[in-house]
Design an enzyme around this catalytic site. Sequence first.
Site, PDB file in Angstrom:
ATOM      1  N   ASP A  82       0.850  -1.197   0.000  1.00  0.00           N
ATOM      2  CA  ASP A  82       0.000   0.000   0.000  1.00  0.00           C
ATOM      3  C   ASP A  82       0.891   1.253   0.000  1.00  0.00           C
ATOM      4  O   ASP A  82       1.788   1.373   0.842  1.00  0.00           O
ATOM      5  CB  ASP A  82      -0.868  -0.058   1.279  1.00  0.00           C
ATOM      6  N   HIS A  83       0.645   2.166  -0.922  1.00  0.00           N
ATOM      7  CA  HIS A  83       1.397   3.428  -1.007  1.00  0.00           C
ATOM      8  C   HIS A  83       2.919   3.213  -1.027  1.00  0.00           C
ATOM      9  O   HIS A  83       3.650   3.847  -0.244  1.00  0.00           O
ATOM     10  CB  HIS A  83       1.023   4.378   0.144  1.00  0.00           C
ATOM     11  N   HIS A 208      -9.409   4.902  -1.985  1.00  0.00           N
ATOM     12  CA  HIS A 208      -8.672   4.956  -0.709  1.00  0.00           C
ATOM     13  C   HIS A 208      -9.496   5.755   0.294  1.00  0.00           C
ATOM     14  O   HIS A 208     -10.444   6.453  -0.074  1.00  0.00           O
ATOM     15  CB  HIS A 208      -7.318   5.642  -0.914  1.00  0.00           C
TER      16      HIS A 208
HETATM   17  P1  13P Z   1      -8.769   4.529   5.737  1.00  0.00           P
HETATM   18  O1  13P Z   1      -7.821   4.354   6.859  1.00  0.00           O
HETATM   19  O2  13P Z   1      -9.349   5.889   5.691  1.00  0.00           O
HETATM   20  O3  13P Z   1      -9.774   3.438   5.673  1.00  0.00           O
HETATM   21  O4  13P Z   1      -7.897   4.418   4.378  1.00  0.00           O
HETATM   22  C1  13P Z   1      -7.228   3.250   4.086  1.00  0.00           C
HETATM   23  C2  13P Z   1      -6.411   3.390   2.847  1.00  0.00           C
HETATM   24  O5  13P Z   1      -6.747   4.088   1.914  1.00  0.00           O
HETATM   25  C3  13P Z   1      -5.168   2.618   2.778  1.00  0.00           C
HETATM   26  O6  13P Z   1      -4.446   2.872   1.624  1.00  0.00           O
HETATM   27  O1  G3H Z   2      -2.402   4.535   3.706  1.00  0.00           O
HETATM   28  C1  G3H Z   2      -3.210   4.425   4.560  1.00  0.00           C
HETATM   29  C2  G3H Z   2      -3.015   3.832   5.858  1.00  0.00           C
HETATM   30  O2  G3H Z   2      -4.256   3.814   6.515  1.00  0.00           O
HETATM   31  C3  G3H Z   2      -1.975   4.588   6.652  1.00  0.00           C
HETATM   32  O3  G3H Z   2      -1.361   3.680   7.363  1.00  0.00           O
HETATM   33  O4  G3H Z   2      -0.335   4.720   9.409  1.00  0.00           O
HETATM   34  O5  G3H Z   2      -0.043   2.347   8.768  1.00  0.00           O
HETATM   35  O6  G3H Z   2       1.128   4.090   7.437  1.00  0.00           O
HETATM   36  P1  G3H Z   2      -0.044   3.773   8.319  1.00  0.00           P
HETATM   37 ZN    ZN Z   3      -4.524   4.841   0.900  1.00  0.00          ZN
END
Ligand code: 13P
Ligand code: G3H
Ligand code: ZN
Length: 284
Positions: A82-83, A208
């Site tokens: 993720d990201h 997201h």
């Molecule tokens: P939320 O924490 O707002 O559900 O977002 C999750 C997200 O987009 C992770 O990439």
């Molecule tokens: O990208 C979205 C996540 O909810 C942020 O997560 O705090 O674990 O990096 P993190």
């Molecule tokens: Zn996200």
Amino acid sequence: MSFVGVSELLRDAENGGYAVGAFNCNNMEIVQAIIAAAEAEKAPVILQASQGAIKYAGIDYIVAMARLAAESTRVPVALHLDHGTSFAQVVQCIRAGFSSVMIDGSKLPLEENIELTKRVLEMARAVGVSVEAELGKIGGTEDDIVVSEREAFFTDPEEAGVFVRETGVDFLAVAIGTAHGQYKGIPELDLPRLEKIKSVVKIPIVLHGSSGVPDDAIREAIRRGVRKVNIDTNIREAFTEAARKVLDANANEIDPRKVLGPAREAATAIIREKIRIFGSNNKA
Ligand code: 13P
Ligand code: G3H
Ligand code: ZN
């Protein structure tokens, strides 16, 4: 089963008109909750690891937990970064066993985002790993900007067309009014913009910041082409509230299992609910 790719899951979702839940996992209990929910709902599921999760648990622990989970269930499970922040991190995750990655170049100028995404794609294609990119800036609810200012960061449909044509990316995260974290008010999605984006790009769209978005808005977004819905904050809330309840009721409780067991159950319940909203129940 070993990990499946996210592209395959989203192709089926596209054909079936539903979305697959992508749930952030940070520890064993949350991994178990996601799998228990997916099994109970007979749903395909995406486990995803954020930058915070990688810092907290480490890539190898995440892969080991997720792999065990995937191998011990019959529902299809993907493991997604993720990201992702850099080419190097994407390579590390693929090498460690992830079946899908996100490269988030959304803070870069368009041309640089395209270049970075293309580079990642060329390498990921060679090893059969799917790639998500982001166009527009999703940001966090804690970013102190009002909604009208946030609109300046929304995904431009024409730019999305150029981006997808030039990169050939598998699925695209868009900014249409959501933000990461707990919302102060009720978020409003720019559904006409989503419709325009989808009419131009044709690939699966990723939403997201989906925690706290009203259920009907999520359903409308799915109707307009969202096929992967990311949820983290709602899991954290359910997990932590349940743990807090145990400790509030008994301040002398010292057994982590008595605290984390109910937290895991609460997380399972909210994930099951989300899966049904996304329509991915009974799709495994
Ligand atoms: P939320 O924490 O707002 O559900 O977002 C999750 C997200 O987009 C992770 O990439
Ligand atoms: O990208 C979205 C996540 O909810 C942020 O997560 O705090 O674990 O990096 P993190
Ligand atoms: Zn996200």
